[in-house]
Design a protein around this motif. Structure first.
Motif, PDB file in Angstrom:
ATOM      1  N   GLY A 117       0.820  -1.203   0.000  1.00 23.73           N
ATOM      2  CA  GLY A 117       0.000   0.000   0.000  1.00 23.73           C
ATOM      3  C   GLY A 117       0.854   1.252   0.000  1.00 23.73           C
ATOM      4  N   ASP A 118       0.193   2.404   0.046  1.00 25.35           N
ATOM      5  CA  ASP A 118       0.873   3.691   0.104  1.00 25.35           C
ATOM      6  C   ASP A 118       0.974   4.157   1.551  1.00 25.35           C
ATOM      7  OD1 ASP A 118       1.028   3.794  -2.687  1.00 25.35           O
ATOM      8  OD2 ASP A 118      -0.971   4.686  -2.834  1.00 25.35           O
ATOM      9  N   VAL A 119       1.940   5.024   1.800  1.00 29.62           N
ATOM     10  CA  VAL A 119       2.131   5.534   3.161  1.00 29.62           C
ATOM     11  C   VAL A 119       0.853   6.199   3.664  1.00 29.62           C
ATOM     12  CG1 VAL A 119       3.412   7.180   4.568  1.00 29.62           C
ATOM     13  CG2 VAL A 119       4.630   5.790   2.871  1.00 29.62           C
ATOM     14  N   LEU A 120       0.215   7.003   2.821  1.00 26.98           N
ATOM     15  CA  LEU A 120      -0.981   7.739   3.251  1.00 26.98           C
ATOM     16  C   LEU A 120      -2.172   6.821   3.517  1.00 26.98           C
ATOM     17  CD1 LEU A 120      -0.925  11.015   1.126  1.00 26.98           C
ATOM     18  CD2 LEU A 120      -0.501  10.773   3.571  1.00 26.98           C
ATOM     19  N   ASP A 121      -2.113   5.592   3.049  1.00 29.91           N
ATOM     20  CA  ASP A 121      -3.199   4.662   3.367  1.00 29.91           C
ATOM     21  C   ASP A 121      -3.354   4.503   4.875  1.00 29.91           C
ATOM     22  OD1 ASP A 121      -3.562   4.211   0.668  1.00 29.91           O
ATOM     23  OD2 ASP A 121      -2.522   2.275   0.654  1.00 29.91           O
ATOM     24  N   TYR A 122      -2.244   4.602   5.601  1.00 32.37           N
ATOM     25  CA  TYR A 122      -2.237   4.313   7.030  1.00 32.37           C
ATOM     26  C   TYR A 122      -2.383   5.575   7.897  1.00 32.37           C
ATOM     27  CZ  TYR A 122      -0.504  -0.125   5.228  1.00 32.37           C
ATOM     28  OH  TYR A 122      -0.373  -1.302   4.531  1.00 32.37           O
ATOM     29  N   VAL A 123      -2.480   6.741   7.259  1.00 26.76           N
ATOM     30  CA  VAL A 123      -2.690   8.002   7.969  1.00 26.76           C
ATOM     31  C   VAL A 123      -4.184   8.194   8.199  1.00 26.76           C
ATOM     32  CG1 VAL A 123      -2.498  10.523   7.764  1.00 26.76           C
ATOM     33  CG2 VAL A 123      -0.582   9.055   7.069  1.00 26.76           C
ATOM     34  N   ALA A 124      -4.529   8.745   9.350  1.00 22.62           N
ATOM     35  CA  ALA A 124      -5.944   8.914   9.693  1.00 22.62           C
ATOM     36  C   ALA A 124      -6.638   9.890   8.746  1.00 22.62           C
ATOM     37  CB  ALA A 124      -6.068   9.411  11.126  1.00 22.62           C
ATOM     38  N   PRO A 125      -7.947   9.698   8.516  1.00 21.02           N
ATOM     39  CA  PRO A 125      -8.727  10.667   7.743  1.00 21.02           C
ATOM     40  C   PRO A 125      -8.718  12.021   8.450  1.00 21.02           C
ATOM     41  CG  PRO A 125      -9.938   8.620   8.070  1.00 21.02           C
ATOM     42  CD  PRO A 125      -8.746   8.573   8.976  1.00 21.02           C
ATOM     43  N   PRO A 126      -8.967  13.122   7.749  1.00 18.36           N
ATOM     44  CA  PRO A 126      -9.342  13.179   6.331  1.00 18.36           C
ATOM     45  C   PRO A 126      -8.154  13.160   5.380  1.00 18.36           C
ATOM     46  CG  PRO A 126      -9.394  15.370   7.250  1.00 18.36           C
ATOM     47  CD  PRO A 126      -9.050  14.459   8.387  1.00 18.36           C
ATOM     48  N   THR A 127      -6.926  13.258   5.915  1.00 18.38           N
ATOM     49  CA  THR A 127      -5.757  13.309   5.033  1.00 18.38           C
ATOM     50  C   THR A 127      -5.492  11.957   4.390  1.00 18.38           C
ATOM     51  OG1 THR A 127      -4.817  14.985   6.490  1.00 18.38           O
ATOM     52  CG2 THR A 127      -3.337  13.987   4.888  1.00 18.38           C
ATOM     53  N   GLY A 128      -5.583  10.889   5.185  1.00 17.99           N
ATOM     54  CA  GLY A 128      -5.319   9.548   4.689  1.00 17.99           C
ATOM     55  C   GLY A 128      -6.558   8.687   4.748  1.00 17.99           C
ATOM     56  N   ASP A 129      -6.357   7.391   4.518  1.00 16.66           N
ATOM     57  CA  ASP A 129      -7.491   6.468   4.476  1.00 16.66           C
ATOM     58  C   ASP A 129      -7.763   5.800   5.816  1.00 16.66           C
ATOM     59  OD1 ASP A 129      -7.832   7.015   1.783  1.00 16.66           O
ATOM     60  OD2 ASP A 129      -6.559   5.347   1.125  1.00 16.66           O
ATOM     61  N   GLY A 130      -6.856   5.947   6.760  1.00 16.15           N
ATOM     62  CA  GLY A 130      -7.104   5.376   8.079  1.00 16.15           C
ATOM     63  C   GLY A 130      -7.084   3.868   8.134  1.00 16.15           C
ATOM     64  N   VAL A 131      -6.342   3.234   7.221  1.00 16.02           N
ATOM     65  CA  VAL A 131      -6.242   1.774   7.232  1.00 16.02           C
ATOM     66  C   VAL A 131      -5.392   1.343   8.426  1.00 16.02           C
ATOM     67  CG1 VAL A 131      -5.415  -0.245   5.972  1.00 16.02           C
ATOM     68  CG2 VAL A 131      -6.463   1.660   4.722  1.00 16.02           C
ATOM     69  N   PRO A 132      -5.882   0.472   9.286  1.00 10.95           N
ATOM     70  CA  PRO A 132      -5.050  -0.002  10.409  1.00 10.95           C
ATOM     71  C   PRO A 132      -3.868  -0.815   9.891  1.00 10.95           C
ATOM     72  CG  PRO A 132      -7.381  -0.539  10.745  1.00 10.95           C
ATOM     73  CD  PRO A 132      -7.242  -0.110   9.320  1.00 10.95           C
ATOM     74  N   VAL A 133      -2.723  -0.644  10.526  1.00  9.53           N
ATOM     75  CA  VAL A 133      -1.581  -1.499  10.202  1.00  9.53           C
ATOM     76  C   VAL A 133      -1.979  -2.927  10.591  1.00  9.53           C
ATOM     77  CG1 VAL A 133       0.835  -2.018  10.662  1.00  9.53           C
ATOM     78  CG2 VAL A 133       0.067   0.375  10.547  1.00  9.53           C
ATOM     79  N   PRO A 134      -1.941  -3.883   9.639  1.00 10.73           N
ATOM     80  CA  PRO A 134      -2.527  -5.199   9.903  1.00 10.73           C
ATOM     81  C   PRO A 134      -1.716  -6.125  10.788  1.00 10.73           C
ATOM     82  CG  PRO A 134      -1.668  -5.107   7.664  1.00 10.73           C
ATOM     83  CD  PRO A 134      -1.554  -3.719   8.226  1.00 10.73           C
ATOM     84  N   GLY A 135      -0.423  -5.833  10.970  1.00 13.72           N
ATOM     85  CA  GLY A 135       0.387  -6.722  11.774  1.00 13.72           C
ATOM     86  C   GLY A 135       1.811  -6.230  11.851  1.00 13.72           C
ATOM     87  N   PRO A 136       2.702  -7.003  12.462  1.00 12.77           N
ATOM     88  CA  PRO A 136       4.096  -6.577  12.593  1.00 12.77           C
ATOM     89  C   PRO A 136       4.743  -6.347  11.236  1.00 12.77           C
ATOM     90  CG  PRO A 136       3.624  -8.463  14.003  1.00 12.77           C
ATOM     91  CD  PRO A 136       2.444  -8.303  13.108  1.00 12.77           C
ATOM     92  N   GLY A 137       5.682  -5.410  11.224  1.00 11.92           N
ATOM     93  CA  GLY A 137       6.458  -5.164  10.023  1.00 11.92           C
ATOM     94  C   GLY A 137       7.759  -5.940  10.056  1.00 11.92           C
ATOM     95  N   ILE A 138       8.711  -5.489   9.257  1.00  9.27           N
ATOM     96  CA  ILE A 138      10.048  -6.060   9.298  1.00  9.27           C
ATOM     97  C   ILE A 138      10.646  -5.736  10.670  1.00  9.27           C
ATOM     98  CG2 ILE A 138      12.330  -6.010   8.216  1.00  9.27           C
ATOM     99  CD1 ILE A 138      10.876  -4.836   5.700  1.00  9.27           C
ATOM    100  N   PRO A 139      11.291  -6.680  11.334  1.00  8.75           N
ATOM    101  CA  PRO A 139      11.888  -6.373  12.646  1.00  8.75           C
ATOM    102  C   PRO A 139      12.747  -5.114  12.584  1.00  8.75           C
ATOM    103  CG  PRO A 139      12.009  -8.724  12.232  1.00  8.75           C
ATOM    104  CD  PRO A 139      11.492  -8.090  10.956  1.00  8.75           C
ATOM    105  N   THR A 140      12.590  -4.259  13.586  1.00 12.39           N
ATOM    106  CA  THR A 140      13.189  -2.929  13.560  1.00 12.39           C
ATOM    107  C   THR A 140      13.948  -2.645  14.844  1.00 12.39           C
ATOM    108  OG1 THR A 140      11.370  -2.149  12.155  1.00 12.39           O
ATOM    109  CG2 THR A 140      12.691  -0.465  13.247  1.00 12.39           C
ATOM    110  N   VAL A 141      15.102  -1.991  14.678  1.00 11.23           N
ATOM    111  CA  VAL A 141      15.910  -1.544  15.808  1.00 11.23           C
ATOM    112  C   VAL A 141      16.026  -0.025  15.738  1.00 11.23           C
ATOM    113  CG1 VAL A 141      18.116  -1.740  17.022  1.00 11.23           C
ATOM    114  CG2 VAL A 141      17.243  -3.690  15.710  1.00 11.23           C
TER     115      VAL A 141
END
Length: 409
Positions: A117-141
């Motif tokens: 998806g796009d970064v803005l998909d996960y940003v809250a409305p009205p700017t983004g689509d407010g899609v919840p992050v569905p699960g863990p990403g790549i392990p991050t430090v």
């Protein structure tokens, strides 16, 4: 349905590895995630200081891809380029190295590259689509080279949209780094200006976490998953916040005056980490709402904007949390014996102002180019940041934010 107050608090943080020389444990951390290819996300200043080379060397024998194009207050295109680079490189570990900007880009890159998806998909409305992050990403430090942002333990990232003079965010527990690796020695090369501004940001995180609304003065969620990331202060966050205020108050001047004072750097790193752990659970308040609005429109440095705004916020909030502000004044070394509660709260504001001035941050928001004519627009923008203003100890709306901003000019 009658009002039901919250009765439960949560506390979440990354796994923490702290201490001088901790960076040398990166290869062990990578091995723990079965990583063979890491992507290091950072900025040019960290590269020029030689810290990026130190980190990639510490990751050996893991192969590394370096993305070093992060700028202060990164805009949406930086996030998008980092995601594209991650998709191409296909890393199994992401390392955010630097200040909050680099760690924010790393955290969002880890989830968007993993889930698409796009970064803005996960940003809250009205700017983004407010899609919840569905699960863990790549392990991050998260590997901070400043002592201030707390991004190494935070589930939130901040994205600038320069065409709209707007800052937006993505908030998800899946963005919280798996590991916060805090090595005070990595902050020694940080110049005095960024040391001061990041330190004042850490102080504000701790102060706002300490005075934000209690967890049990908020409505109970219907489900655990609906509980907000900023759930209100608890006895647990209070302990971290108090310690952070005292550590920053005692050591920021020393760290600015002599960046090679490793003891001061260690205490600042610990204070920043504790402040981050406090505010990422309890929340912040009006000071961060104002600073985000001012920074998005006027493009002012975040830590400096915070430092110049915080005394005015304290004065506005004092009537709603006088005992707590009196404690803050005491933790900052101000004498409160024999003072009325109003005088003690004023001592907290003055303690913050003096600390900021002593490390070279003075003059009010007007010194950053903010004028009286800007106030209504800035207050309107700040009032829209309800995720931040909701925790402020005193009710705050557009008119009250105008008062705060005018007081900070």
């Amino acid at each position: 349905m009658s009002y039901a107050p919250e009765t439960v608090w949560e506390f979440a943080t990354a796994d923490v590895t702290f201490g001088t020389g901790a960076v040398e444990e990166l290869s062990d951390i990578a091995a723990g995630h079965d990583a063979e290819h890491a992507m290091v996300i950072t900025d040019q200043g960290v590269v020029e200081a030689g810290v990026a080379d130190q980190v990639t060397a510490a990751l050996e024998p893991v192969d590394c891809t370096l993305f070093d194009s992060v700028e202060p207050d990164p805009d949406i295109t930086t996030f998008e380029r980092a995601v594209e680079a991650a998709v191409d490189a296909d890393p199994d570990l992401v390392v955010g190295l630097g200040g909050g900007s680099s760690m924010d880009v790393a955290k969002t890159t880890s989830v968007v590259a993993e889930h698409g998806g796009d970064v803005l998909d996960y940003v809250a409305p009205p700017t983004g689509d407010g899609v919840p992050v569905p699960g863990p990403g790549i392990p991050t430090v998260g590997v901070p080279t400043t002592s201030g942002t707390g991004a190494e333990t935070s589930p939130v990232t901040v994205i600038s949209l320069p065409e709209e003079d707007l800052k937006v965010g993505i908030s998800s527990r899946y963005q919280r780094p798996d590991v916060a690796l805090v090595d005070p020695a990595l902050t020694v090369t940080l110049p005095p200006g960024p040391t001061a501004s990041s330190g004042m940001d850490a102080l504000c995180h701790a102060i706002e976490a300490y005075v934000t609304r209690r967890y049990d003065a908020k409505p109970a969620p219907e489900r655990r998953a609906d509980r907000p990331d900023y759930g209100g202060r608890s006895p647990f966050t209070d302990q971290f916040a108090r310690s952070a205020i005292e550590r920053v108050g005692d050591n920021l001047r020393r760290a600015v005056d002599n960046g090679q004072d490793l003891q001061a750097r260690r205490e600042m790193a610990m204070g920043s980490l504790m402040a981050g752990m406090a505010f990422t659970n309890a929340g912040v308040g009006a000071c961060h709402a104002v600073a985000m609005a001012v920074g998005a429109i006027e493009h002012t440095p975040h830590g400096v904007t915070i430092a110049l705004t915080l005394p005015s916020v304290i004065r506005y909030n004092a009537s709603s949390a006088p005992e707590r502000y009196a404690e803050i004044a005491d933790l900052l070394g101000e004498s409160v014996d024999g003072l009325s509660r109003d005088e003690a709260a004023e001592a907290a504001a003055e303690g913050v102002r003096k600390l900021a001035a002593d490390v070279g941050i003075d003059g009010g928001l007007a010194s950053l180019g903010v004028s009286e004519s800007d106030v209504p627009h800035l207050a309107e923008r700040a009032s829209q940041l309800e995720r931040l203003t909701a925790g402020n100890p005193r009710r705050v709306g557009r008119e009250e934010l105008e008062t705060i901003i005018r007081g900070a000019l």
